[in-house]
Design a protein around this motif. Sequence first.
Motif, PDB file in Angstrom:
ATOM      1  N   MET A   1      -6.435   7.197  -8.417  1.00  0.00           N
ATOM      2  CA  MET A   1      -6.764   8.445  -7.868  1.00  0.00           C
ATOM      3  C   MET A   1      -7.027   8.629  -6.457  1.00  0.00           C
ATOM      4  O   MET A   1      -7.846   8.088  -5.795  1.00  0.00           O
ATOM      5  N   ILE A   2      -5.981   9.262  -6.003  1.00  0.00           N
ATOM      6  CA  ILE A   2      -5.692   9.450  -4.459  1.00  0.00           C
ATOM      7  C   ILE A   2      -6.790  10.716  -4.300  1.00  0.00           C
ATOM      8  O   ILE A   2      -6.142  11.898  -4.484  1.00  0.00           O
ATOM      9  N   ILE A   3      -7.800  10.420  -3.572  1.00  0.00           N
ATOM     10  CA  ILE A   3      -8.488  11.741  -3.411  1.00  0.00           C
ATOM     11  C   ILE A   3      -7.883  12.995  -2.526  1.00  0.00           C
ATOM     12  O   ILE A   3      -7.996  14.118  -3.012  1.00  0.00           O
ATOM     13  N   GLU A   4      -7.028  12.625  -1.446  1.00  0.00           N
ATOM     14  CA  GLU A   4      -6.649  13.743  -0.795  1.00  0.00           C
ATOM     15  C   GLU A   4      -5.604  14.565  -1.598  1.00  0.00           C
ATOM     16  O   GLU A   4      -5.259  15.511  -1.147  1.00  0.00           O
ATOM     17  N   GLU A   5      -4.995  13.948  -2.677  1.00  0.00           N
ATOM     18  CA  GLU A   5      -4.213  14.738  -3.679  1.00  0.00           C
ATOM     19  C   GLU A   5      -4.761  15.383  -4.765  1.00  0.00           C
ATOM     20  O   GLU A   5      -3.899  16.111  -5.614  1.00  0.00           O
ATOM     21  N   MET A   6      -6.051  15.102  -4.915  1.00  0.00           N
ATOM     22  CA  MET A   6      -6.767  15.637  -6.362  1.00  0.00           C
ATOM     23  C   MET A   6      -7.336  16.982  -5.974  1.00  0.00           C
ATOM     24  O   MET A   6      -7.702  17.322  -4.655  1.00  0.00           O
ATOM     25  N   THR A   7      -7.635  17.583  -7.016  1.00  0.00           N
ATOM     26  CA  THR A   7      -8.247  19.166  -7.074  1.00  0.00           C
ATOM     27  C   THR A   7      -9.928  18.721  -7.326  1.00  0.00           C
ATOM     28  O   THR A   7     -10.002  17.582  -7.649  1.00  0.00           O
ATOM     29  N   MET A   8     -10.608  19.557  -6.986  1.00  0.00           N
ATOM     30  CA  MET A   8     -12.163  19.285  -7.339  1.00  0.00           C
ATOM     31  C   MET A   8     -12.269  19.194  -8.680  1.00  0.00           C
ATOM     32  O   MET A   8     -13.134  18.355  -9.242  1.00  0.00           O
ATOM     33  N   ASP A   9     -11.650  19.848  -9.651  1.00  0.00           N
ATOM     34  CA  ASP A   9     -11.639  19.586 -11.018  1.00  0.00           C
ATOM     35  C   ASP A   9     -11.122  18.140 -11.536  1.00  0.00           C
ATOM     36  O   ASP A   9     -11.713  17.567 -12.291  1.00  0.00           O
ATOM     37  N   GLU A  10     -10.188  17.661 -10.878  1.00  0.00           N
ATOM     38  CA  GLU A  10      -9.564  16.310 -11.102  1.00  0.00           C
ATOM     39  C   GLU A  10     -10.742  15.178 -10.649  1.00  0.00           C
ATOM     40  O   GLU A  10     -10.773  14.247 -11.174  1.00  0.00           O
ATOM     41  N   PHE A  11     -11.288  15.564  -9.205  1.00  0.00           N
ATOM     42  CA  PHE A  11     -12.101  14.594  -8.881  1.00  0.00           C
ATOM     43  C   PHE A  11     -13.356  14.500  -9.933  1.00  0.00           C
ATOM     44  O   PHE A  11     -13.889  13.536 -10.078  1.00  0.00           O
ATOM     45  N   ALA A  12     -13.974  15.719 -10.292  1.00  0.00           N
ATOM     46  CA  ALA A  12     -15.095  15.674 -11.226  1.00  0.00           C
ATOM     47  C   ALA A  12     -14.748  14.827 -12.579  1.00  0.00           C
ATOM     48  O   ALA A  12     -15.478  14.018 -12.983  1.00  0.00           O
ATOM     49  N   ALA A  13     -13.396  15.069 -12.992  1.00  0.00           N
ATOM     50  CA  ALA A  13     -13.022  14.293 -14.181  1.00  0.00           C
ATOM     51  C   ALA A  13     -12.801  12.827 -13.775  1.00  0.00           C
ATOM     52  O   ALA A  13     -13.208  11.970 -14.793  1.00  0.00           O
ATOM     53  N   GLY A  14     -12.514  12.363 -12.694  1.00  0.00           N
ATOM     54  CA  GLY A  14     -12.374  11.008 -12.264  1.00  0.00           C
ATOM     55  C   GLY A  14     -13.737  10.386 -12.448  1.00  0.00           C
ATOM     56  O   GLY A  14     -13.646   9.160 -12.626  1.00  0.00           O
ATOM     57  N   VAL A  15     -14.796  11.171 -12.027  1.00  0.00           N
ATOM     58  CA  VAL A  15     -16.257  10.437 -11.662  1.00  0.00           C
ATOM     59  C   VAL A  15     -16.524   9.972 -13.222  1.00  0.00           C
ATOM     60  O   VAL A  15     -17.446   9.020 -13.441  1.00  0.00           O
ATOM     61  N   GLU A  16     -15.994  10.624 -14.410  1.00  0.00           N
ATOM     62  CA  GLU A  16     -16.213  10.330 -15.708  1.00  0.00           C
ATOM     63  C   GLU A  16     -15.753   8.893 -16.034  1.00  0.00           C
ATOM     64  O   GLU A  16     -15.920   8.181 -16.861  1.00  0.00           O
ATOM     65  N   ARG A  17     -14.516   8.393 -15.294  1.00  0.00           N
ATOM     66  CA  ARG A  17     -13.674   7.429 -15.566  1.00  0.00           C
ATOM     67  C   ARG A  17     -14.241   6.270 -14.704  1.00  0.00           C
ATOM     68  O   ARG A  17     -14.285   4.905 -15.310  1.00  0.00           O
ATOM     69  N   THR A  18     -14.644   6.455 -13.440  1.00  0.00           N
ATOM     70  CA  THR A  18     -15.183   5.393 -12.522  1.00  0.00           C
ATOM     71  C   THR A  18     -16.015   6.054 -11.382  1.00  0.00           C
ATOM     72  O   THR A  18     -16.022   7.055 -11.340  1.00  0.00           O
ATOM     73  N   ARG A  19     -16.959   5.024 -11.143  1.00  0.00           N
ATOM     74  CA  ARG A  19     -17.691   5.507  -9.779  1.00  0.00           C
ATOM     75  C   ARG A  19     -17.359   4.468  -8.638  1.00  0.00           C
ATOM     76  O   ARG A  19     -18.413   4.290  -7.754  1.00  0.00           O
ATOM     77  N   THR A  20     -16.336   4.064  -8.667  1.00  0.00           N
ATOM     78  CA  THR A  20     -16.082   2.998  -7.600  1.00  0.00           C
ATOM     79  C   THR A  20     -14.822   3.681  -6.774  1.00  0.00           C
ATOM     80  O   THR A  20     -13.925   4.412  -7.045  1.00  0.00           O
ATOM     81  N   VAL A  21     -15.213   3.713  -5.431  1.00  0.00           N
ATOM     82  CA  VAL A  21     -14.239   4.124  -4.521  1.00  0.00           C
ATOM     83  C   VAL A  21     -13.700   3.006  -3.488  1.00  0.00           C
ATOM     84  O   VAL A  21     -14.509   2.292  -3.007  1.00  0.00           O
ATOM     85  N   PHE A  22     -12.310   2.976  -3.200  1.00  0.00           N
ATOM     86  CA  PHE A  22     -11.695   2.300  -2.124  1.00  0.00           C
ATOM     87  C   PHE A  22     -11.862   3.164  -0.850  1.00  0.00           C
ATOM     88  O   PHE A  22     -11.173   4.260  -0.924  1.00  0.00           O
ATOM     89  N   ILE A  23     -12.359   2.727   0.329  1.00  0.00           N
ATOM     90  CA  ILE A  23     -12.183   3.248   1.486  1.00  0.00           C
ATOM     91  C   ILE A  23     -11.593   2.498   2.594  1.00  0.00           C
ATOM     92  O   ILE A  23     -12.036   1.522   2.943  1.00  0.00           O
ATOM     93  N   PRO A  24     -10.220   3.001   2.904  1.00  0.00           N
ATOM     94  CA  PRO A  24      -9.494   2.303   3.874  1.00  0.00           C
ATOM     95  C   PRO A  24      -9.777   2.675   5.505  1.00  0.00           C
ATOM     96  O   PRO A  24      -9.501   3.774   5.756  1.00  0.00           O
ATOM     97  N   PHE A  25     -10.068   1.554   6.120  1.00  0.00           N
ATOM     98  CA  PHE A  25      -9.926   1.941   7.669  1.00  0.00           C
ATOM     99  C   PHE A  25      -8.956   1.112   8.286  1.00  0.00           C
ATOM    100  O   PHE A  25      -8.478   0.015   7.716  1.00  0.00           O
ATOM    101  N   GLY A  26      -8.297   1.748   9.335  1.00  0.00           N
ATOM    102  CA  GLY A  26      -7.456   1.241  10.070  1.00  0.00           C
ATOM    103  C   GLY A  26      -7.712   1.466  11.462  1.00  0.00           C
ATOM    104  O   GLY A  26      -8.790   1.100  12.026  1.00  0.00           O
ATOM    105  N   SER A  27      -6.470   1.642  12.458  1.00  0.00           N
ATOM    106  CA  SER A  27      -6.855   1.874  13.789  1.00  0.00           C
ATOM    107  C   SER A  27      -5.437   2.416  14.175  1.00  0.00           C
ATOM    108  O   SER A  27      -4.455   2.569  13.621  1.00  0.00           O
ATOM    109  N   VAL A  28      -5.468   2.884  15.455  1.00  0.00           N
ATOM    110  CA  VAL A  28      -4.244   3.486  16.154  1.00  0.00           C
ATOM    111  C   VAL A  28      -4.343   2.650  17.446  1.00  0.00           C
ATOM    112  O   VAL A  28      -4.922   2.545  18.356  1.00  0.00           O
TER     113      VAL A  28
END
Length: 240
Positions: A1-28
């Motif tokens: 579930m790619i957050i930047e591509e989701m609607t708010m309804d899709e996000f809410a439905a996703g929380v019913e599937r998982t409460r785990t989130v991957f947060i990628p950090f990088g650099s310039v």
Amino acid sequence: MIIEEMTMDEFAAGVERTRTVFIPFGSVEEHGSHLPLSTDTIQAYEVGKKAALQIPLFVAPPIHYGNCRSTARHPGTISITTTTLKYLLKDIVIYLRNHGLRSFIVLTGHAGGAHRMALQDAGEELITEFADIRMAVVTEFELASREGAPIVETDGDSHAGEIETSRILHTHPHLVKGSGVREFPHFPPGGILVRDKQKYWPGGVWGDPTKATADKGRRLEELVVAKVVELARKLEAFDW
């Protein structure tokens, strides 16, 4: 579930599937004369997207900026302070927690010591402040180098060398400009601090990019993705 591509309804439905989130950090940050400035971000984000194909997992938009001390003088590097980095992670986690997420995997493609410590400090403060969350902070480098030892030929390879060039050849070959040049910097010994680190590290490479291949990149990425999937499952089952 790619957050930047989701609607708010899709996000809410996703929380019913998982409460785990991957947060990628990088650099310039410079990555030699052959790799893009967003190399660290690309690697971390690709791992999250591939892991989300295997398990229910939110993948947050990547954070493109990091603390880059060793490469600050190299052209193209844009560094932020460790204080900014620390509070950026804290703000993101607090808002995601407000939306119901509870397990947070922070994977950073940039493995600078001060950068990693700022993320670690933020995580420690967050788990102290919020008793209902779990957190893990890991670097791309520690997963790729440790798990990929049989694949990598270059001892001490760490920046814009065999590992990272292989990874970008695999996922974004159009962004690789030439083969790069083998380089191992020689900084002053004994903990001496220098202002212009580029003087001691002119090419911005730490390793041997000439040994890179797209197939090595694919195999390394698969190993890192597998470790992230394993980590997500362990974190969800962790009894805090």
